[in-house]
Design an enzyme around this catalytic site. Sequence first.
Site: not given
Length: 155
Positions: A8, A67, A133
């Site tokens: 962004d 963030t 996993h």
Amino acid sequence: MRISIGTDHRGYEIRSKLIELVERLGHEVEDVGAFTDEASDYPDLAAEVAGKVSRGEVDRGILVCGTGLGMCIAANKFPGVRAAPCHDDLTAEMSRRHNDSNILCLSADLLGGRLIDRMVELWLATPFEGGRHARRVEKIRNLERAIEKERGHAS
Ligand code: RB5
């Protein structure tokens, strides 16, 4: 690999260096923007990249916002997407080894350029460990399938 990259306006400053790095490391980049530093909405960019990953049109994606969090929240709405908000070498590496992350979400505001370069390089080069996993990652996919099924019945 084919890597889709989306940022962004907060990620705009680092986007060209990021694209250059990924190409220098031998990958093909699918750049979805944003192409100017004008304010853009992170869910739109996250949807472009996560949609491509979800549909198998690219191998992986990298998303950058202020963030790294908004991008990550939006990207994880897409089936098959395992977007990881990473903030250091260890989270970048472990998100690959244990979680088979297919989208790396980065913070342009909180991480320095050198750290981002190192994390991207590590994340692109680190394999998924599989084994126990793989069973756990499959359980995540099963959660998505169960939710899809429930919604299918509800509508
Ligand atoms: C944009 O102001 C900012 O909210 C966005 O870049 C991101 O940090 C959201 O999680």
